[in-house]
Scaffold this motif. Structure first.
Motif, mmCIF file in Angstrom:
data_model
loop_
_atom_site.group_PDB
_atom_site.id
_atom_site.type_symbol
_atom_site.label_atom_id
_atom_site.label_comp_id
_atom_site.label_asym_id
_atom_site.label_seq_id
_atom_site.Cartn_x
_atom_site.Cartn_y
_atom_site.Cartn_z
ATOM 1 N N SER A 184 8.236 -0.026 -1.787
ATOM 2 C CA SER A 184 7.019 0.013 -0.976
ATOM 3 C C SER A 184 6.570 -1.404 -0.623
ATOM 4 N N ALA B 119 0.562 -1.867 -0.243
ATOM 5 C CA ALA B 119 0.495 -0.535 -0.849
ATOM 6 C C ALA B 119 0.585 -0.602 -2.369
ATOM 7 N N LYS C 4 5.421 3.815 0.490
ATOM 8 C CA LYS C 4 4.726 3.485 1.735
ATOM 9 C C LYS C 4 5.224 2.137 2.245
#
Length: 296
Positions: A40, A44, A55
């Motif tokens: 990620s 995030a 994410k």
């Protein structure tokens, strides 16, 4: 024709399966979170927006880790400790368990008592540390300066695993051993051609126990291996974690990924080999534990 379940049985099954499912998801979630956090984006991860799914997916943390030579060096050290440590410990345990399974062994009950006694009362860290130092002096006098061998040799005993193997060997029918001896088999031949093949489930289970212990080994490797180039993966992860949580070291961090993502990437890479190996040995696990844990 299947018997219809009673209400109490149905309730028990529903509750059991529900609890097992919740427990399995609880065990699986940390690994899924580590995978998601490792790929990620920085924002995030730093602001806790990653809950289950990743994410702003990126693989820069893995790329940074794979480009670090110390990572591959520590990985090779862990493989060394796991392979040679498991082979050494398994060999010592099989020989010890085979001897202790023989009723003709002199002072057999005394040896078995001392073996179980170590499980009741541990000597503690200080005697173990002194044992490591003494072993290291012997190695150095022999010209062996590689501390990885020290960890391999000094951790070659595990009372519980020897007991599992001993009980499995005791369950081998004596008639088969006698037939092998009549055919001219030596003591080593009886062990290698009768006892080991007939106890392969327990041996596979014990090998798995040893392998996981060596793969996850941290404390003694950290204490006894002074050369950073000989550190295993677990020590490397800990040292990296200390560096990446140091405010002075991370003052100029301006990467697109969070520093925690590197740690999670390391954790994922340290778990994957065990996840790959375990399914191949899992089929022996229940059978091996039952065979070695029950004495007829």
């Amino acid at each position: 024709m299947k018997r219809k379940l009673e209400v109490s049985e149905l309730i028990f099954k529903i509750v059991s399966y529900t609890l097992l499912t919740v427990f399995a998801l609880g065990c699986l979630y940390p690994f899924l979170y580590a995978v998601s956090a490792s790929i990620s984006g920085r924002h995030a991860v730093d602001y806790g927006e990653v809950v289950l799914f990743p994410k702003d997916i990126q693989f820069d943390a893995f790329r940074r880790m794979f480009n670090d030579n110390m990572f591959w060096n520590s990985y090779s050290n862990t493989l060394f400790l796991t392979v040679f440590g498991t082979v050494w410990a398994l060999g010592v345990s099989i020989l010890g368990a085979y001897a202790l399974s023989k009723k003709r062994l002199l002072f057999r009950k005394v040896f078995n008592f001392y073996l179980v006694f170590t499980m009741w009362f541990s000597a503690g860290i200080v005697p173990q540390y002194l044992n490591y130092l003494a072993t290291k002096k012997v190695f150095n006098s022999m010209g062996i300066m590689d501390d990885k061998w020290l960890v391999v040799i000094a951790m070659g005993m595990a009372a519980m695993n020897i007991i599992l193997l001993r009980n499995a060997f005791e369950n081998v029918p004596s008639e088969i051993e006698e037939a092998a001896i009549v055919d001219g088999a030596t003591e080593f031949g009886v062990l290698s051609k009768v006892f080991i093949p007939m106890s392969k489930s327990t041996i596979a289970t014990v090998a798995l126990f040893f392998a996981i212990s060596r793969w996850n080994g941290y404390f003694w490797a950290r204490q006894m291996i002074s050369n950073s180039h000989e550190h295993p993966l677990q020590v490397f992860i800990r040292l990296t974690l200390e560096d990446y949580t140091n405010s002075e070291t991370m003052a100029g961090w301006n990467e697109t990924y969070a520093s925690d993502s590197v740690i999670y990437a390391l954790i994922v890479c340290s778990i994957v080999p065990i996840l790959i190996i375990y399914p191949f040995i899992q089929k022996y696990f229940a059978k091996g534990t039952n065979a070695g844990g029950v004495k007829e």
